[in-house]
Motif scaffolding. Structure first.
Motif, mmCIF file in Angstrom:
data_model
loop_
_atom_site.group_PDB
_atom_site.id
_atom_site.type_symbol
_atom_site.label_atom_id
_atom_site.label_comp_id
_atom_site.label_asym_id
_atom_site.label_seq_id
_atom_site.Cartn_x
_atom_site.Cartn_y
_atom_site.Cartn_z
ATOM 1 N N ALA A 141 0.808 -1.143 0.043
ATOM 2 C CA ALA A 141 -0.132 0.056 -0.121
ATOM 3 C C ALA A 141 0.898 1.343 0.012
ATOM 4 C CB ALA A 141 -0.897 -0.014 1.153
ATOM 5 N N LYS A 142 1.906 1.292 0.517
ATOM 6 C CA LYS A 142 2.981 2.348 0.804
ATOM 7 C C LYS A 142 3.686 2.649 -0.632
ATOM 8 C CE LYS A 142 3.956 1.229 5.521
ATOM 9 N NZ LYS A 142 4.999 0.636 6.422
ATOM 10 N N GLU A 143 3.758 1.465 -1.516
ATOM 11 C CA GLU A 143 4.291 1.803 -2.723
ATOM 12 C C GLU A 143 3.455 1.878 -4.124
ATOM 13 O OE1 GLU A 143 7.515 1.480 -2.750
ATOM 14 O OE2 GLU A 143 7.779 0.963 -0.642
ATOM 15 N N VAL A 144 2.328 1.670 -3.966
ATOM 16 C CA VAL A 144 1.255 1.928 -5.210
ATOM 17 C C VAL A 144 1.191 3.402 -5.436
ATOM 18 C CG1 VAL A 144 -1.021 1.773 -5.993
ATOM 19 C CG2 VAL A 144 0.109 -0.095 -4.548
ATOM 20 N N ARG A 145 1.796 3.882 -6.546
ATOM 21 C CA ARG A 145 1.464 5.021 -6.952
ATOM 22 C C ARG A 145 1.921 5.182 -8.572
ATOM 23 N NH1 ARG A 145 6.417 4.175 -3.978
ATOM 24 N NH2 ARG A 145 8.418 4.503 -5.084
ATOM 25 N N PRO A 146 1.687 6.358 -9.003
ATOM 26 C CA PRO A 146 2.212 6.564 -10.573
ATOM 27 C C PRO A 146 3.544 6.247 -10.702
ATOM 28 C CG PRO A 146 0.686 8.224 -9.780
ATOM 29 C CD PRO A 146 1.137 7.586 -8.603
ATOM 30 N N GLY A 147 3.703 5.853 -11.875
ATOM 31 C CA GLY A 147 5.021 5.122 -12.074
ATOM 32 C C GLY A 147 5.489 4.068 -11.684
ATOM 33 N N VAL A 148 4.941 3.303 -10.851
ATOM 34 C CA VAL A 148 5.516 2.076 -10.427
ATOM 35 C C VAL A 148 4.872 0.834 -11.280
ATOM 36 C CG1 VAL A 148 5.305 0.460 -8.252
ATOM 37 C CG2 VAL A 148 5.885 2.658 -7.831
ATOM 38 N N THR A 149 6.105 0.153 -11.472
ATOM 39 C CA THR A 149 5.572 -1.250 -12.193
ATOM 40 C C THR A 149 4.921 -2.221 -11.550
ATOM 41 O OG1 THR A 149 7.599 -2.431 -12.156
ATOM 42 C CG2 THR A 149 7.146 -0.456 -13.836
ATOM 43 N N THR A 150 4.035 -3.122 -11.897
ATOM 44 C CA THR A 150 3.543 -4.151 -11.304
ATOM 45 C C THR A 150 4.499 -5.410 -10.842
ATOM 46 O OG1 THR A 150 2.712 -5.080 -13.357
ATOM 47 C CG2 THR A 150 1.249 -4.010 -11.836
ATOM 48 N N LEU A 151 5.583 -5.533 -11.768
ATOM 49 C CA LEU A 151 6.861 -6.255 -11.352
ATOM 50 C C LEU A 151 7.795 -5.811 -10.321
ATOM 51 C CD1 LEU A 151 8.180 -7.320 -14.773
ATOM 52 C CD2 LEU A 151 7.448 -9.104 -13.122
ATOM 53 N N TYR A 152 7.815 -4.597 -10.071
ATOM 54 C CA TYR A 152 8.422 -4.204 -8.870
ATOM 55 C C TYR A 152 7.556 -4.371 -7.514
ATOM 56 C CZ TYR A 152 9.821 -0.546 -5.549
ATOM 57 O OH TYR A 152 10.237 0.097 -4.216
ATOM 58 N N LEU A 153 6.366 -4.351 -7.568
ATOM 59 C CA LEU A 153 5.672 -4.536 -6.624
ATOM 60 C C LEU A 153 5.494 -6.141 -6.332
ATOM 61 C CD1 LEU A 153 2.464 -2.356 -7.310
ATOM 62 C CD2 LEU A 153 4.414 -1.825 -5.725
ATOM 63 N N ASP A 154 5.705 -6.831 -7.248
ATOM 64 C CA ASP A 154 5.703 -8.264 -7.054
ATOM 65 C C ASP A 154 7.081 -8.890 -6.462
ATOM 66 O OD1 ASP A 154 4.308 -10.803 -8.204
ATOM 67 O OD2 ASP A 154 6.530 -11.138 -8.634
#
Length: 272
Positions: free
Chosen positions: A28-41
């Motif tokens: 939740a702290k990382e979801v923002r414009p410019g972030v990729t879903t692979l980064y979150l993964d």
């Protein structure tokens, strides 16, 4: 066949579910414009492994990643990729973990930046329907009572409730009996008994309830390409009543949300 759980097994499942909840709180702290879903993964996989568990989805039915990441018109089972999230997107993050031999499984739909008020309303109504369904998960009711409660709230608000994808039992397998549809008739379906553990997960579309299954074998989108959202909790029946094994507490803390929606369902295995 429905596998009812002992109190000891429910306590182990609580640990698994709470780890998934904490993982979503980190994301939740990382979801923002410019972030990729692979980064979150990658963040999710490292966090789960660092806490003595393995990702529940990675390799399950040959799924290639830790998270199902489904933006905008994608309903569920989206595969993480290098495409950056944009302001105004929404993203359903579905996460699983296997710990102590039991699965936890939870989903939340996040706003990316500032979103359309109509989409925000759909997300709020869907989340409301999730707790309405949880309230019906008690001894003396049937699965159809959960389904009907979710359908009533969402369709009264004008949204499409997905038919082809449903909630499920949870335990040593990610998907166990019974199936838990988000639509149905009161008093129908299997009886709810002490020790039942299920994942309740409304999948709700801004437009039609109809969906399209894509050739990658995973991605599911709305038929009319309107946005969709997805919320999921793990629920156990303890002393005849619904108790949450998962929580949105960590997400709420990360996003600065104040909520009492879980208060009546809190599970304290020292006292329940």
């Amino acid at each position: 066949m429905i596998q009812l759980k002992t109190r000891e097994e429910i306590e182990l499942m609580y640990e698994s579910a709470q780890l998934v909840s904490k993982t979503l709180g980190i994301l939740a702290k990382e979801v923002r414009p410019g972030v990729t879903t692979l980064y979150l993964d990658k963040i999710a996989e490292e966090y789960i492994r660092d806490h003595g568990a393995v990702p529940g989805f990675l390799g399950l039915y040959d799924f290639p990643n830790t998270l199902c990441m489904s933006p905008n018109e994608q309903v569920v089972h989206g595969i993480p990729n290098h495409k950056p999230l944009k302001d105004g997107d929404i993203i359903s993050i579905d996460c699983g973990a296997l710990k102590n031999g039991f699965y936890g499984d939870q989903a939340f739909t996040f706003a990316v930046g500032t979103i359309d008020p109509e989409i925000d309303k759909m997300m709020r109504i869907t989340r409301q329907s999730l707790y309405a369904g949880i309230k019906k998960c008690k001894v003396g009711n049937r699965i159809g009572d959960i389904s009907f409660a979710i359908q009533l709230i969402c369709e009264n608000a004008g949204y499409g409730v997905v038919r082809e994808l449903v909630g499920h039992g949870l335990g040593k397998e990610m998907h166990e009996d019974p199936q838990v549809p988000n639509y149905g008739r009161k008093g129908s379906g299997p009886k709810i008994e002490e020790g039942l553990v299920i994942a309740i997960e409304p999948m709700v579309n801004l437009g039609t309830y109809k969906v399209k299954f894509h050739n990658d074998g995973w991605t599911v989108t709305t038929r009319d390409n309107q946005p969709s959202c997805h919320f999921e909790h793990d629920v156990a029946v303890v002393n005849g009543e619904p108790k949450l094994l998962s929580t949105y507490k960590y997400i709420n803390e990360a996003l600065g949300i104040t909520s009492n929606e879980e208060d009546e369902f809190l599970y304290n295995f020292m006292h329940d």
